[in-house]
Write a protein that holds these residues in place. Sequence first.
Motif, short mmCIF file in Angstrom:
data_model
loop_
_atom_site.label_atom_id
_atom_site.label_comp_id
_atom_site.label_asym_id
_atom_site.label_seq_id
_atom_site.Cartn_x
_atom_site.Cartn_y
_atom_site.Cartn_z
N PHE A 296 10.40 9.90 -8.36
CA PHE A 296 9.83 11.01 -7.75
C PHE A 296 11.25 11.62 -7.75
O PHE A 296 10.92 13.35 -8.39
CB PHE A 296 8.63 11.49 -7.01
N SER B 241 0.98 -1.30 0.17
CA SER B 241 0.10 0.13 -0.43
C SER B 241 0.37 0.92 -0.01
O SER B 241 0.44 2.64 -0.19
CB SER B 241 -0.87 0.17 1.28
N GLU B 242 2.41 1.31 0.49
CA GLU B 242 3.56 2.25 -0.27
C GLU B 242 3.28 2.78 -1.23
O GLU B 242 3.26 1.35 -2.82
CB GLU B 242 4.81 2.04 1.07
N ILE B 243 3.81 4.32 -1.72
CA ILE B 243 4.02 5.02 -3.07
C ILE B 243 5.62 4.68 -3.12
O ILE B 243 5.94 5.05 -2.28
CB ILE B 243 2.88 6.26 -2.90
N ASN B 244 5.88 4.20 -4.18
CA ASN B 244 7.03 4.50 -3.82
C ASN B 244 7.88 5.27 -5.37
O ASN B 244 7.19 5.87 -5.46
CB ASN B 244 7.41 3.39 -5.33
N VAL B 245 8.34 7.13 -4.16
CA VAL B 245 8.47 7.58 -4.00
C VAL B 245 9.77 8.23 -4.82
O VAL B 245 10.30 9.36 -5.34
CB VAL B 245 8.61 8.79 -2.39
N THR B 246 11.12 7.00 -4.66
CA THR B 246 12.13 7.69 -5.41
C THR B 246 12.45 7.85 -7.43
O THR B 246 12.92 8.65 -6.87
CB THR B 246 13.28 5.93 -5.50
#
Length: 157
Positions: free
Chosen positions: A33, A26-31
């Motif tokens: 971005f 459920s986490e967004i991968n922000v790497t």
Amino acid sequence: MGVSVATNSGSRRRGRGRRANLKPMSEINVTPFVDVILCLLIIFMVAAPLMTVGVPIDLPDTAAEALPSEEEEPLTVTLAPDGTVMIQTTAVAPEEMINRLQAIAAERASSRIFLRADGAIPYEDVMRIMGALNAGGFREIGLVTDSGGPRLDGGGE
């Protein structure tokens, strides 16, 4: 977009294996971005100094403080070493300079203008341009110089 994982809860086996512990992520991968933002930051840091008015002149040095910045893009008039007068990056004939400045002043909220003049230009020529700026409707004339020049009190450099 839903993900479901079926587990066999009725099974009595002790070693259920890896499939029983799978849960939807459920986490967004922000790497990616962050990578894109850092690349854009570097691009803007490199490009920002190149966005200044690009008429090559040798500015005189002074120990004066810089003027406070304003919200409008600063209007710059440049007096080149060969005597050419430019408003921003457009060359202007001396006889049409006052008319052009009056038209620009009518569109702007501020009466501030910056004058860039080569250090080798005679004082009389600089004063003539300053008079034209004043006649064109600009009352706040800032003279652009390089900082770190000599001071009258003996300090500096």
